[in-house]
Design an enzyme around this catalytic site. Structure first.
Site, PDB file in Angstrom:
ATOM      1  N   LYS A  35       0.845  -1.201   0.000  1.00 40.35           N
ATOM      2  CA  LYS A  35       0.000   0.000   0.000  1.00 40.35           C
ATOM      3  C   LYS A  35       0.888   1.262   0.000  1.00 40.35           C
ATOM      4  O   LYS A  35       0.684   2.184  -0.789  1.00 40.35           O
ATOM      5  CB  LYS A  35      -0.880  -0.022   1.258  1.00 40.35           C
ATOM      6  CG  LYS A  35      -2.086   0.872   1.203  1.00 40.35           C
ATOM      7  CD  LYS A  35      -2.940   0.737   2.458  1.00 40.35           C
ATOM      8  CE  LYS A  35      -4.143  -0.140   2.276  1.00 40.35           C
ATOM      9  NZ  LYS A  35      -5.138  -0.047   3.337  1.00 40.35           N
ATOM     10  N   GLU A 151     -14.411  10.610  13.201  1.00 41.86           N
ATOM     11  CA  GLU A 151     -14.508  10.939  11.775  1.00 41.86           C
ATOM     12  C   GLU A 151     -15.930  10.712  11.301  1.00 41.86           C
ATOM     13  O   GLU A 151     -16.538   9.693  11.605  1.00 41.86           O
ATOM     14  CB  GLU A 151     -13.541  10.030  10.998  1.00 41.86           C
ATOM     15  CG  GLU A 151     -13.545  10.272   9.503  1.00 41.86           C
ATOM     16  CD  GLU A 151     -13.273  11.728   9.171  1.00 41.86           C
ATOM     17  OE1 GLU A 151     -12.175  12.216   9.469  1.00 41.86           O
ATOM     18  OE2 GLU A 151     -14.177  12.400   8.615  1.00 41.86           O
ATOM     19  N   PHE A 152     -16.440  11.670  10.517  1.00 42.79           N
ATOM     20  CA  PHE A 152     -17.817  11.540  10.023  1.00 42.79           C
ATOM     21  C   PHE A 152     -17.893  11.503   8.497  1.00 42.79           C
ATOM     22  O   PHE A 152     -18.965  11.631   7.934  1.00 42.79           O
ATOM     23  CB  PHE A 152     -18.673  12.698  10.547  1.00 42.79           C
ATOM     24  CG  PHE A 152     -18.734  12.756  12.062  1.00 42.79           C
ATOM     25  CD1 PHE A 152     -19.566  11.893  12.762  1.00 42.79           C
ATOM     26  CD2 PHE A 152     -17.948  13.645  12.772  1.00 42.79           C
ATOM     27  CE1 PHE A 152     -19.611  11.930  14.147  1.00 42.79           C
ATOM     28  CE2 PHE A 152     -17.982  13.685  14.160  1.00 42.79           C
ATOM     29  CZ  PHE A 152     -18.828  12.827  14.850  1.00 42.79           C
ATOM     30  N   LEU A 153     -16.734  11.361   7.822  1.00 43.94           N
ATOM     31  CA  LEU A 153     -16.772  11.430   6.359  1.00 43.94           C
ATOM     32  C   LEU A 153     -17.604  10.304   5.760  1.00 43.94           C
ATOM     33  O   LEU A 153     -17.748   9.242   6.352  1.00 43.94           O
ATOM     34  CB  LEU A 153     -15.363  11.410   5.766  1.00 43.94           C
ATOM     35  CG  LEU A 153     -14.474  10.175   5.901  1.00 43.94           C
ATOM     36  CD1 LEU A 153     -14.866   9.061   4.951  1.00 43.94           C
ATOM     37  CD2 LEU A 153     -13.031  10.558   5.654  1.00 43.94           C
ATOM     38  N   LYS A 206     -19.927   9.552  18.175  1.00 42.14           N
ATOM     39  CA  LYS A 206     -19.720   8.826  16.913  1.00 42.14           C
ATOM     40  C   LYS A 206     -20.661   7.624  16.813  1.00 42.14           C
ATOM     41  O   LYS A 206     -21.346   7.430  15.811  1.00 42.14           O
ATOM     42  CB  LYS A 206     -18.256   8.383  16.806  1.00 42.14           C
ATOM     43  CG  LYS A 206     -17.942   7.544  15.594  1.00 42.14           C
ATOM     44  CD  LYS A 206     -18.161   8.284  14.285  1.00 42.14           C
ATOM     45  CE  LYS A 206     -18.202   7.316  13.115  1.00 42.14           C
ATOM     46  NZ  LYS A 206     -18.496   7.934  11.846  1.00 42.14           N
ATOM     47  N   LEU A 252     -33.803   8.882   3.841  1.00 42.90           N
ATOM     48  CA  LEU A 252     -35.130   8.276   3.768  1.00 42.90           C
ATOM     49  C   LEU A 252     -35.304   7.553   2.432  1.00 42.90           C
ATOM     50  O   LEU A 252     -36.394   7.535   1.865  1.00 42.90           O
ATOM     51  CB  LEU A 252     -36.220   9.341   3.962  1.00 42.90           C
ATOM     52  CG  LEU A 252     -36.360   9.934   5.367  1.00 42.90           C
ATOM     53  CD1 LEU A 252     -37.471  10.983   5.413  1.00 42.90           C
ATOM     54  CD2 LEU A 252     -36.617   8.861   6.420  1.00 42.90           C
ATOM     55  N   GLY A 259     -25.441  -0.997   4.904  1.00 39.14           N
ATOM     56  CA  GLY A 259     -24.235  -1.827   4.885  1.00 39.14           C
ATOM     57  C   GLY A 259     -23.004  -0.953   4.969  1.00 39.14           C
ATOM     58  O   GLY A 259     -23.059   0.160   5.498  1.00 39.14           O
ATOM     59  N   CYS A 262     -19.093   0.692   8.183  1.00 41.87           N
ATOM     60  CA  CYS A 262     -19.368   1.392   9.451  1.00 41.87           C
ATOM     61  C   CYS A 262     -20.690   1.023  10.126  1.00 41.87           C
ATOM     62  O   CYS A 262     -20.679   0.604  11.281  1.00 41.87           O
ATOM     63  CB  CYS A 262     -19.313   2.899   9.234  1.00 41.87           C
ATOM     64  SG  CYS A 262     -17.645   3.463   8.866  1.00 41.87           S
ATOM     65  N   ARG A 329     -17.023  -3.894   1.725  1.00 42.47           N
ATOM     66  CA  ARG A 329     -17.128  -4.431   3.082  1.00 42.47           C
ATOM     67  C   ARG A 329     -18.586  -4.345   3.561  1.00 42.47           C
ATOM     68  O   ARG A 329     -19.203  -3.296   3.485  1.00 42.47           O
ATOM     69  CB  ARG A 329     -16.198  -3.667   4.039  1.00 42.47           C
ATOM     70  CG  ARG A 329     -14.733  -3.926   3.749  1.00 42.47           C
ATOM     71  CD  ARG A 329     -13.826  -3.108   4.647  1.00 42.47           C
ATOM     72  NE  ARG A 329     -13.882  -1.681   4.360  1.00 42.47           N
ATOM     73  CZ  ARG A 329     -13.181  -0.765   5.020  1.00 42.47           C
ATOM     74  NH1 ARG A 329     -12.399  -1.113   6.005  1.00 42.47           N
ATOM     75  NH2 ARG A 329     -13.278   0.507   4.691  1.00 42.47           N
TER      76      ARG A 329
HETATM   77  P1  NAD Z   1      -9.042   0.600   6.582  1.00 43.51           P
HETATM   78  O1  NAD Z   1      -9.024  -0.848   6.851  1.00 43.51           O
HETATM   79  O2  NAD Z   1      -9.356   1.101   5.207  1.00 43.51           O
HETATM   80  O3  NAD Z   1      -7.621   1.216   6.987  1.00 43.51           O
HETATM   81  C1  NAD Z   1      -6.927   0.888   8.146  1.00 43.51           C
HETATM   82  C2  NAD Z   1      -5.443   0.862   7.804  1.00 43.51           C
HETATM   83  O4  NAD Z   1      -4.707   0.743   9.024  1.00 43.51           O
HETATM   84  C3  NAD Z   1      -5.007  -0.307   6.920  1.00 43.51           C
HETATM   85  O5  NAD Z   1      -4.361   0.200   5.770  1.00 43.51           O
HETATM   86  C4  NAD Z   1      -4.032  -1.091   7.810  1.00 43.51           C
HETATM   87  O6  NAD Z   1      -2.977  -1.687   7.070  1.00 43.51           O
HETATM   88  C5  NAD Z   1      -3.539  -0.008   8.744  1.00 43.51           C
HETATM   89  N1  NAD Z   1      -2.959  -0.470  10.008  1.00 43.51           N
HETATM   90  C6  NAD Z   1      -3.481  -1.346  10.903  1.00 43.51           C
HETATM   91  N2  NAD Z   1      -2.658  -1.486  11.950  1.00 43.51           N
HETATM   92  C7  NAD Z   1      -1.606  -0.678  11.731  1.00 43.51           C
HETATM   93  C8  NAD Z   1      -0.430  -0.387  12.474  1.00 43.51           C
HETATM   94  N3  NAD Z   1      -0.182  -0.941  13.650  1.00 43.51           N
HETATM   95  N4  NAD Z   1       0.459   0.477  11.942  1.00 43.51           N
HETATM   96  C9  NAD Z   1       0.230   1.041  10.743  1.00 43.51           C
HETATM   97  N5  NAD Z   1      -0.878   0.811  10.008  1.00 43.51           N
HETATM   98  C10 NAD Z   1      -1.780  -0.035  10.489  1.00 43.51           C
HETATM   99  O7  NAD Z   1     -10.047   1.233   7.631  1.00 43.51           O
HETATM  100  P2  NAD Z   1     -10.928   2.573   7.479  1.00 43.51           P
HETATM  101  O8  NAD Z   1     -12.165   2.311   6.698  1.00 43.51           O
HETATM  102  O9  NAD Z   1     -10.041   3.699   7.057  1.00 43.51           O
HETATM  103  O10 NAD Z   1     -11.398   2.790   8.991  1.00 43.51           O
HETATM  104  C11 NAD Z   1     -10.499   3.197   9.991  1.00 43.51           C
HETATM  105  C12 NAD Z   1     -11.297   3.602  11.211  1.00 43.51           C
HETATM  106  O11 NAD Z   1     -12.097   4.746  10.913  1.00 43.51           O
HETATM  107  C13 NAD Z   1     -12.277   2.539  11.717  1.00 43.51           C
HETATM  108  O12 NAD Z   1     -12.330   2.594  13.116  1.00 43.51           O
HETATM  109  C14 NAD Z   1     -13.592   2.975  11.135  1.00 43.51           C
HETATM  110  O13 NAD Z   1     -14.690   2.545  11.900  1.00 43.51           O
HETATM  111  C15 NAD Z   1     -13.476   4.484  11.207  1.00 43.51           C
HETATM  112  N6  NAD Z   1     -14.285   5.202  10.236  1.00 43.51           N
HETATM  113  C16 NAD Z   1     -14.375   4.751   8.954  1.00 43.51           C
HETATM  114  C17 NAD Z   1     -15.134   5.468   8.031  1.00 43.51           C
HETATM  115  C18 NAD Z   1     -15.258   4.978   6.604  1.00 43.51           C
HETATM  116  O14 NAD Z   1     -16.089   5.518   5.893  1.00 43.51           O
HETATM  117  N7  NAD Z   1     -14.473   4.006   6.156  1.00 43.51           N
HETATM  118  C19 NAD Z   1     -15.796   6.641   8.410  1.00 43.51           C
HETATM  119  C20 NAD Z   1     -15.663   7.078   9.728  1.00 43.51           C
HETATM  120  C21 NAD Z   1     -14.901   6.355  10.641  1.00 43.51           C
END
Ligand code: NAD
Length: 432
Positions: A35, A151-153, A206, A252, A259, A262, A329
């Protein structure tokens, strides 16, 4: 400011790019070597509108760097953001904190000077206290505060949402940390509400927000079921409801169930926390059960259509959990596909952006189409599962020519039922 972001996924990457664009020096850290190599070469690892150009321009300006080295990213940082995953535990469904704990352990030795550790991952209430303890035990002399920065994106709008958030919530228990984050978020002052709250309130905001949105989707889906039986039209009902400012018109839209990475995980984690604290969260529990069952109910609608067609071929349009993203996911589309596969249904699938991610999960269990027309060619049923605008524009006359039997199950209500019926399709949608 120097910012280190640990975890360069759907949240960490747009956040890193956005913070660099605002003029900060940003190090995005990830332990996934491939990555980081891809990102170092200027290629995005996720699909997000507008991300490519901003990624490249910030790499070129030298403000944005990608590294696998915790030392490089954390040393001398003013703020270290935790954006690693918090997936559901396979059995209890509580948030699995192993990545957060590992990241806290790994970053601790490299802290220098005063640093704010900001948790952007969605984490259970009390995680701030845990992260603080882990860092303190690994590096007793470190000068730091842990804050919650949820994060709320929305995936698909991540870049837009970074620059135009509805609100920024900061849960800090120290004035020093509050002041540093005020400085970081200065560009947003006057443009959006910046809410300073207790750390535990911020962690709760959150989950409470995501659970509410999930319940709103489940509510409109139940109303859609009701409309189907009662002879009402869910769009007319939703419009009439949404005009009430207390309800609001967004979220709505009826569909095959909520799904994504999150809502399912966060509702389950919130329900788990409720049980831990001995608080009944009956609405959330009911939404989880109903939403899980909905995917099977949706698959049953397709099975009902094909039950009289021998060797029926089903064309599936849409695999991502929503349009605008390649993320599969917890995608309702993928869950409906899995349900149909249990019944040995022959599927040819197509998505605008999520083919690669879907193929990692589905392997050789389905056939992969190269286009919309390739998907529907020779099919007995067309099932629409993701609301890509491209699917809305399909030429139904052409589709009818290509299909073996003219059946459509439109679980996103994308097509015109009038047009489909006029052309001789058997057409089913939701809530009408
Ligand atoms: P993701 O799986 O896309 O990314 C997580 C990254 O963390 C991965 O690339 C992984 O390799 C890396 N990682 C894990 N352990 C690590 C470590 N020890 N050192 C370095 N890198 C490490 O996950 P995401 O969708 O970005 O979600 C991250 C968090 O944000 C979650 O808690 C999620 O609930 C929250 N969140 C996600 C969204 C969304 O839309 N995806 C929105 C708001 C909040």
């Amino acid at each position: 400011m120097k910012i280190g972001i640990i975890g360069t996924g759907y949240v960490g990457l747009p956040t890193g790019v956005g913070l660099a664009e605002l003029g900060n020096e940003v190090f995005c850290i990830d332990n996934d070597v491939s990555k980081i190599e891809t990102l170092q070469s200027g290629k995005p690892t996720i699909f997000e509108d507008g991300l490519d150009e901003m990624l490249l321009s910030n790499i070129r300006s030298g403000r944005l760097k990608f590294t696998t080295s915790m030392r490089e990213g954390v040393e001398n940082a003013d703020v270290v953001i935790l954006a690693v995953g918090t997936p559901p535990h396979p059995i209890t469904k509580e948030a699995d904190m192993c990545y957060i704990h590992a990241a806290a352990e790994e970053l601790a030795p490299y802290l220098q000077g005063y640093t704010v550790i900001a948790t952007k991952s969605t984490v259970p209430v009390g995680t701030g206290d845990e992260v603080e303890k882990i860092i303190r035990s690994r590096n007793p002399r470190a000068d730091f505060d842990v804050v919650s920065l949820p994060e709320f994106l929305r995936e698909g709008f991540a870049v837009h949402d970074f620059f135009n958030p509805d609100r920024i919530v900061i849960g800090a228990n120290s004035a020093k940390a509050t002041n540093l984050l005020k400085e970081l978020y200065k560009p947003f002052e006057g443009k959006t509400e910046i809410l300073f709250v207790r750390r535990r309130s911020s962690e709760t905001i959150k989950y409470a927000s995501n659970a509410f949105l999930a319940m709103k989707i489940h509510y409109i889906n139940e109303m859609a079921n009701f409309c189907e039986k009662a002879g009402a039209d869910i769009y007319e009902v939703a419009k009439g409801m949404g005009l009430d400012n207390r309800i609001g018109g967004r979220f709505l839209n009826p569909g095959p169930g909520y799904g994504g990475s999150c809502f399912p995980k966060d509702t389950n984690a919130m329900a788990y926390m409720g049980r831990q604290y001995g608080v009944e969260l009956t609405l959330i529990e009911a939404a989880i059960r109903g939403n899980d069952a909905r995917k099977t109910e949706m698959a049953n609608r397709v099975l009902e259509v094909i039950k009289t067609i021998p060797d029926a071929k089903v064309a599936v349009l849409g695999l991502a959990f929503k349009n605008g993203t390649d993320d599969c996911r917890e995608s309702p589309a993928m869950q409906i596909v899995a349900e149909l596969l249990k019944h040995n249904v022959q599927l040819k699938v197509y998505d605008i952006k999520a083919m690669e991610n879907a193929a990692k999960i589905l392997g050789n269990k389905v056939e992969y189409a190269t286009s919309i027309t390739d998907a529907v060619d020779g099919a007995d049923v067309l099932v629409i599962l993701t609301e890509w605008p491209e699917f809305k524009k399909i030429n139904l006359e052409e589709v009818k020519e290509l299909m073996n039997t003219p059946n459509i199950v439109d679980l996103r209500n994308l097509l015109s039922s009038e047009e489909a019926k006029k052309l001789g399709f058997s057409y089913q949608c939701i809530g009408q």
